[in-house]
Each structure stands twice: as C-alpha cells, then as structure tokens.
Design a protein around this motif. Structure first.
Motif: not given
Lengths: 332, 332, 332, 332
Positions: D125-126, D129-130, D148, D237, D239, D246-252
């Motif tokens: 979902r992350n 969403a990006l 990454t 991750r 970016e 910038m759109l970025s998705v991190g870790n759960l």
C-alpha cells in the motif's frame, strides 16, 4: 591571537568576518575586496581596516588570511599568501583546472605553510557525528555510501557558464564528503546526467541532474545524487551502510511544529539553503582552523584534499562526456 | 541605539550581555553585580563599564536595563528602574510573593515605563510557530492543551529551599505558556505532586514531579506535566488539540545522526537543557525588546503577564496543599 | 480444540468470529444474536450453526463462549456461562453499574471458570512492547504515566445517552491501561471535563473532553487525556516516564508515504479508528484466550481487572460531579 | 467464484493458499507439489484436494492456477496453463533466460489467457500510494528515482549458485519497481558491484553489493542500491524527486515503541524480511488478480512486465561484466 586578513567581502566573506571577529582566539584586522566600498563597509562593522590584498599579504603583523574571493584567484592567492608566510583558509574549489590546482599544491607545499580548504560540511555536527560513529566501529566495516545533495533552486545560466560545471561547482562538496567518509580515493568514476530542471542550463553546456557512481579497490561502492532543484528546500543527507548497520544523517528542519489535520500530518521543510544549514559549520570550521594553526596540529582538510576532490570532479566530467567509466589515478 | 545597563553578571547575565552587544540596535554600556569581579570581567569582554546598580539606574545616558539578578531583587529593581525612566527587561519570576508582585505591577504602571518579563519560550521559534498556526485557524478552536516540561536533572536541595517551590520556580514557565496559547486565565487549578525523584527535595518541603490541570470558563482544558528529571535530556513539548486538528511542538535534537543496527534504530537525545534549547530564543527575546521599546509598540510579554503566571503558581501551591481545586480570581 | 459459541453477531462479533474460525486451536460452532438473521448470516460465513443464546449455554459440547452482546447483558451472560461451565471471553465493560459488576465477579468466582475481559489494547503489540520494556527495567522505576486517547469523531447523542458516560464507555480502556502499566490501583482520582466538541453530548448529560489525574500511594502520578474528536484520526499514545528514561508508544499510520513539497513535508494520518488500529490486537487477544484456557495458565485480563477499571470510571464520574478528589477503595 | 489450483506448496505457496482460501471471490480446490506430502498437508489445511500438476491443468473445473514452483518450471507451466485455458498468476521471475522468457511470452500471447506476474511490491500500500500521488501530479514531473533494497542477511552460496545472480534474483523486483514508477524502459543500464558481504558469494561467481544506474530517453535518471545484508533488517525504500517535490516511502517498523534514555532515543527496526513486510501485499495481489480476471479488466502486471524486468537484469549483468554502459533495446 591569530591576526587575520580577509580577502573577499561578499556574502561568504561576511559570514567569515563575523566568525573571525567572534572567536576568542582570532582577530579580524584587515579586509580587502575588488569592490573597495564593500571592503570598507565590512571592515567598519568589525572595527578592522580596509586595504588591498597586496597590503594584507605584505603585512608582517598578519598571521593568517582567509580567501573568499572569486574562484580564479584562489590558486594565485594561496601561492602568494603561503610565500608570504601566512596560514591560509581558502574557500573551495582550489581552481577549476586540475592542472592548475596541482601546481598550486606543489607551490604551497614548497612554501611550507598550513593551507586548509573550506569544505564546510566536514564541520557540520551531524556529518562529523557520522564519521565519529564510523570510527568508533558502530557499523563495522563501511560497504556502501549514498550521498543525496540537492539544491533548493537552480542558479541562473549566467552563473552556470562560469561555474566549471555541476561536478566542479556543486558535486565537489560531495566528492570531498565521499573522500572524508571512505578515507580512500575511488578506483573508478561513472557519471550520468541531464539538463532536465532548466533547459537554459543545458544550453549553457551543463547539466542540472546527475548520478555519480564510485568504486573502491576493496569492493566498497558509493553513489552521489545531485539535483539543482528540490522544491522542498536544501536536501543534504548521507547514508553509510556497513557490515553491522547503517549510519544516516538527515536534514535540519525549519522548526519542530507538526500539524495534524484531516489532510494528513505536516511538518516543516528542511532549512532553506547552505547558509541556513551550514551556518554553525562555518563557525566550527573557523574555530578548527584557529586551533590547528595555533597549536601546530595537522590541518584537517588540506590543500591536497581540495585537489583530490577536483580530481574526482574532473573524472566525472570526462565520464559524462564519454559515457565510459574513468579510472582515477592512484594516490602515490 | 538602545543604551543598556545589565544588572547581574551570572550565567544568564552573560548570555544577555552577548545578545545586547551583538544586536545592531543596542549597546551594552554598563554591567553591575554584587560580585564586582564578575561584573568587571563581563564588562571587559564587551568593552563596557563595570559599576554598581545604583549608578546604572542614575545614569541618564542609559535607556534600558536588563535585570538578571537574584529573584528577591527583581521587584525593587523594576520599581527603581521604571521610576528612573528606564525601559526594563526582567528575568522571571517577578517575585516569589504574589502580593509583592502585584504591588510591583502597580508601581511600574504608575511609572509608565515599558516592562517586559523574560519568558524565553515565547520567543522559541517552534512555540511561536505553534501560536501563529493557531492564530491562522489551522486547527479551528483550541480545546485541550498539554504541556510536557521535564528538566534533565534535579537541582540540589539547597537550591530547592530558596526557589519558592516547583510551581513558582519551574512550572511558572508552563503557566505562562498556557496563558500565551489559551489567551485567557483558567477558572480553576488542580495540582497533584510528589517527591519521587529525590527524597531530599521532599525533605526540603518541595515536590519534583507534578501534574497540574486547568479548566477554562468556555470548557477548554489544559494539563501541565512536570518532572525534575528526564534521563534523556530536557523535554519541552506542547500539544494543542483543536476542533480541526492538533498542533504539536517537539524537542530539538543534538544532531540528526541515526544509527540502525541489530539492536534497533537509535537517534540523538534532545538538546541538554534550557541554555542549549533556548539559546536562539534569548537572542530573539532581546531583539523583540529592542524593537518594541524603540518603536513604542506594545510590549509582548508584560509585567502583568508575569503576575498572571505567578497567580497560577500560587493557586497550584494551594491546591497541592489542600488537595482541592482552587478558583483563580477573574481578571477584572 | 476449543469449541466456541459466539454471543452477538454485530460489528465486533464478526471480527471475533473470523478470529475464532482462523485460529488453529479453536472452532466456531455456534452463533447467537437477538437479530436471528444476523446470527444466521455470520454462522453461514463460517460454516457454524445459528441458534439462540440459551442453546449455546446448554450445549455440553461447547467449551467457551465469547460475549459480544450489548453491555446490559454482559453480567447475566457471564454468570450463566460460568454456571454452565464455559470459559468466557467478554467484551468490556462488565456492566455500567459497579455494584452489579461486583456481584457478577462474586458469582463468577464461585462458579470457578476462567473469565477474561476483552481489553484489546493489552494485546496491541506496541503497548505490550512498552510493558515488556518496563518489566525489563529499561527505564528504572516508573514515575509518571500519560495516556492520550482521542476518538476520531464523536458518537451520536443517542449512543451517548445509553453509554454510561465518557468514563465508563471510553476512558475505561485507559483506566485498564493505567492499571496494566502501573500495576496497582491509584489512591485518588480527579476528573475535569466539558462538552466542547458537541453541545448535544452536553445536553445528553455527558462530556466529550476530559482530563483525569491519578495519584498512587508510592508517589507515582498518571494522567489520561480524552477527546471524542481528533480530526486527524484515532490518537492512541502512551508515555511512561521512569527514573532512567521514557518509554512511549505512538500511533500506527495509514502508510509510510511522505510528500515533501514547497508547502512542507506531509505524512499519513493515524489509522482511522479502533478496528483499524486494533485489528491485530483482537486476533492476539483471542489467541491468548485459547492458549490460556487450554493450558490452564492464569487469565491475563481477569474479571477482577474489568471491575477495577469500572471502579476508576465510577470514581472519575463522582469527581467530575463534585469537583473534588475521590479516594479509591483499597484492594484488600 | 474463481476456482483455483495452486502449483507449489512451499513457503510462498502456503501464503498464497491462505489468501486464495480467504478471498470471498476465489476458492482453493487443488494443490500440487513435487513433494506430495507437502501438497497433501496444505490441501488438508484448506479442505482442498492434493493432486499432481497435470491433473490441475487438465481439470476443466479449474479456472485459474497460481504458480509458486521453482523458477525453472515457470515458463513451461505458464505455457501449459494458458494452453489449457487457465488464467495464471505466476511468481517472479518468468525465467532466468531472457530468450526463454520471451518465447514464453509469445506462447502465452498466442494462447490469449491473462497472465499476471507476482511482483508483490506493486501491491504494497505504501508504494501504491506513491504511484497514486505521482499520477495525481503531487510532485509535477518525475526526474530522479532512487531505490534502496537491502536484504537482512545473505542467502547461502548454494542458493546463490542457482539463483541466476543478484540482478535476476533480487534486483529484478527493483527493476520492476523502476518500470512501474518511471512508466518507460530505460535507455541505458550501468552496473557496479562486488562480493563484499560474503566472500563465498564471490566464489560462487556472484556479487552481494551493487549499484545500478538507469538513464531514460527524456533525461530522467534512476539508481538502485542493493545489498544482501542490512544488520537492522529488510530495508525497502523509494524516493522519487520531481519538479515540484519529492515522494518517499519508508520502512514498516516492528512496533512504535520508542525508548529515550541517557544513551539516546531508540526505536524499532524495520520488519524483518519480505514475508513480514509484504504479507498484506500478497493478499492485495491475489485480490487484484481475482477482480481483474473476473471482470475482464486489464492485468496490472503482465507477463510482458516480467520480461521487461528480466531485460534490465540481463543488461545489468552484461554491464557488470564489461564495465560499460549497456543500451536497452527499445520497446517496439
């Protein structure tokens, strides 16, 4: 008390002037600039004397000079100042020409006076903490370095034309950061880039977006990501993956206010640009110079470091043109 | 140019001295302290004169005084300085006695000179941003305020004995923050507390851990949490829940380095104590004072604000003793 | 294999049904509800039988019942089910009347069957991790607990009227969390509150915004902050300050996407409400019940825990009315 | 109701089995595996039939097959299943040989049945969403992508030997992510890499640490960073820098507990590995397959997408060997 002459009364010169004046171990005694009025105004603000560069270099009462003039004058001023027996702190880059920079290094070494290059990021407390944690073994052996370095907004094409190109003007800070953290020169440099932010930069023969990959003899890798534009502000981050973990440094934010509403949770942007982000680093840089010169300790960022960063910029420039990997000459 | 005399050359006095000297609109001309040597040393560092307090108050060339002396001298010095026609910036609290503080307010109002109280947190850019966002309607109507305010380590019992107690010494900042953000005095104050951090504080008749609850006439609520000890550093946070969201301010951190290892992901602690956290706020506070006094604009943190915070401290002290809610006198 | 009957086929009943069916150690054999169609539909979805509550209680093949009916039926069903020899997992609260709940406890204890109360938050992995870290001594001795518990949006006034009031309906979870983390009952309870979110809630005789303060015999303190509305979503956080640091649990977010633009840096909101936040906790809760009942280990959240939380809700309700502190009866 | 046969009862097969069984629109009717006992056990757990793969392919009652067998069987099974008229969801990669994968694509296209490739990250979902935020124009035009992708721990050398190498085995997910987000194939691929994590991986002819750079025809750039080891857990991750942000998705993270002590502020690690991170994505993936096949909507991740990712893996493998940039064949 390090009696200091300042060469260059522009934006950066003014910041250095304040730091020189505020440090208990140094005194700002003279300011020179090609714009005499600017020199006079800055001298007045700090109860120093305005004069010309030659007078500063000839004055036996002056122990040190800080060079914050235009890039083309850095190398001759370093040579003249060390010849005159001064300790030198010079803004980056040493020169746009690698050959000229190497010649300057040879002269300065012959003159035997300490020369420090103003790579301000080494004095940012965050990057310094990263290096300290690495040295303390917190992540074991370094394996992969990733540097994100985005400016908030592109410079005008007129600036770009005389800048030496993205790699010598902007990436040079990141090359020095790679050298600082990896503690070795890379073996190969590969660069890709494009003028995607502003076509005028492309027309000026430069790029504004780039990725540079470095390989090291022992298998370590590094990557530098550059853009001349980040709409959210100056983006200056480092990640270093090691055998036992990762060290990462994030941005400083404008404030810690967080707004949680039905639209999401919104925090502040990074501090705008290098003056905001590195203001404290400039003071730390000057303090280190004063302590080093006064105590005779080794200079932490040498003229040779300035030449090394330029070598990588030169290699990246070649790689971008040829599309090929460029081998970096070995140190010895 | 606001010609300023400094009363008090201790730790806070030295910070104020540097700010007075650095501000382009003010000049530090004289320093007084009961410790003459301390006054002389601080005066020397800023090329000011050391003298005694009476001389500063009598000197017609001095426009303003900054009072950073011991608490018991605040009220008489505010009275004397305003009588002498000076503008005044005085450290908190006005006095440990609410009655004495009210008398001082009456005198100062009669003297007609501006008096500002040094509630530094109002000038912290983070809290200021929170108030600005509230004023801009970003969260609709405020409903519940929560202030976390923990010191890193408890003071010695000897300090506690003369401090006026936790509520007058430490919570007073939080009471002012509540007044600043809620923009009204509460109707009732309830306090609970204990000496759980250090029994010596309890033996000295004080507490080191407390929760104070405030209710407002319009139904809004607030809570202040205090501890004299947070092992991880100075913890200064605010959350304000409103009809359309929440505004919150977090701590400043020592650096942005994050260490991710098999043990977890570790970041820096908050900056250690009030000097680190509020260093920039002190400069902002002084700048605001200079601009306000110079322009004749209304003082942003008045002596009446100082008295109001003390009223809440008094009410909390009573509530702690009685175990009952204490009604705060209405403003008029 | 724990053969289980479900009493109640509403929203929460459906979640429990799925967990009972999915767990390898339990089997959903029967479902009852006053709405026979709802019971039938849910039974069909899990290949179970629909019947009425009495049948479930009488069926000797059924080992355990999960009670997810309306609050007023909890106590009689607990009594009847334990009398029939079933193990029971019952949704909170035990009853709206403390007296009735105590009577139920006495009956259940006489019947000698295990009864667990569904305080789902104890099974949230985040709060469980906090408790584990506390037990492991990571912050030394606990000193001050702070619970933030805000619903995303207020219920209709019709719900409020039969809810027993904010403290019995909503805060009861937070009272249990305080009991879970402080591992003792408080000595005194003080509550303030108002109907500031929705006047209709005030007209229904209830409040929607509250702060409850708890003191403990050994000097520890706790505060619970409640609101029926947080525009940004369900806000469920805990902070526990101890002699050697702080443990805090934050919200789960809808996603990890961060948008950095010229307007700021925006992240996701907390997951919307208790079903989203505690979905995994419900499964963990059921798993724990199955393991406990099967192995004969002590029930982790007892009926006595349910009564204890109700005692605090009762005390808070009294305190709100009287404006005074209410002393909690000692355990023994 | 999509009647589904599962080919492969290993670790991933078991996850798919649970999702197929739990989805209201699908039914798990048969399971096949070279290990008949494993097939039987998994079939029993879901009340399905154990049989061999040929039976599943021949059974006219079966609408769809999920292929979760060893990589070498993917292409022939896709061909056979589509020939038999089944809709197919196949785990990545299509094949280790690009030529074989292309042949499979040709066959499947001729057979005219929908084939979806299980690039699970597209259903996280992350990341979804990006992509949605990008499509909504939140950051203007994409300019630079950074992925990454670090595994928590390296596989044994025995696995590495049959894996097809890092780029085909691990990076293939990142190549698909690049294709998903950049929505075009790159023009050039450059790869550097080394076996710095585990020498045994080098001896097996593979690398464990790599950086891959992609350039696009319109000037966009991308970089993929891979490591087989991140001591702190699975690091996934993204970016994406665009013209407006910038759109970025991190870790759960494992939990939201934060421990603040004198040693710093410590939070949880990322969830351990792909099963933890992408568990919800697998269910979302299956749901999308069911809806797509049932409704006749276009497959969101096609067999052609699987071949495209393999093309980039092939190019990276060549670039690593030659040290040169490799040009990717244009789409048409």
């Amino acid at each position: 008390m390090l009696r200091t002459g300042l060469l260059g009364a522009g934006r950066i010169g003014r910041i250095h002037a304040a730091n020189i004046a505020a440090h208990p171990g140094s005194q700002l005694v003279a300011v020179a600039d090609v714009d005499a009025a600017a020199a006079q105004a800055l001298a007045n603000a700090h109860r120093a004397e305005a004069c010309d560069a030659a007078q500063i270099l000839e004055d036996p009462q002056i122990d040190a000079v800080l060079i914050a003039t235009s890039t083309d004058t850095h190398a001759p001023l370093i040579e003249a100042a060390t010849r005159a027996g001064k300790a030198v702190l010079c803004e980056k880059p040493v020169d746009l020409s690698l050959e000229r920079a190497r010649a300057c290094l040879a002269v300065a070494e012959a003159n035997g006076r300490p020369v420090m290059i103003g790579f301000n990021r080494r004095f940012d407390r965050n990057f310094a903490a990263l290096r300290a944690a690495l040295d303390a073994g917190e992540i074991g052996q370094a394996e992969m370095l990733s540097i994100t370095s985005f400016d908030p907004a592109p410079p005008p094409a007129s600036y770009v034309k005389v800048s030496g190109g993205l790699f010598r003007d902007m990436t040079i800070h990141d090359f020095d950061m790679a050298n600082f953290l990896m503690q070795d020169l890379p073996q190969t440099v590969r660069a890709v880039g494009s003028a995607i932010v502003d076509p005028a930069i492309g027309e000026a023969g430069d790029i504004d977006t780039a990725i540079v990959t470095l390989t090291y003899a022992d298998g370590r890798l590094a990557v530098i990501k550059n853009s001349r534009r980040a709409a959210y502000g100056y983006d200056q981050r480092v990640e270093l993956l090691g055998s036992e973990g990762m060290l990462s440094v994030g941005n400083l934010l404008e404030d810690t206010l967080v707004r949680a509403t039905a639209k999401g949770v919104r925090g502040a942007k990074p501090t705008y640009f290098f003056l905001e982000r590195y203001m404290a680093a400039y003071a730390e840089e000057w303090g280190t110079f004063v302590e080093t010169v006064t105590s005779g300790a080794p200079i932490p960022v040498t003229l040779a470091d300035g030449v090394a960063a330029l070598e990588l910029a030169e290699a990246a420039t070649q790689s971008l043109k040829s599309g090929e990997a460029v081998t970096v000459r070995t140190k010895g």
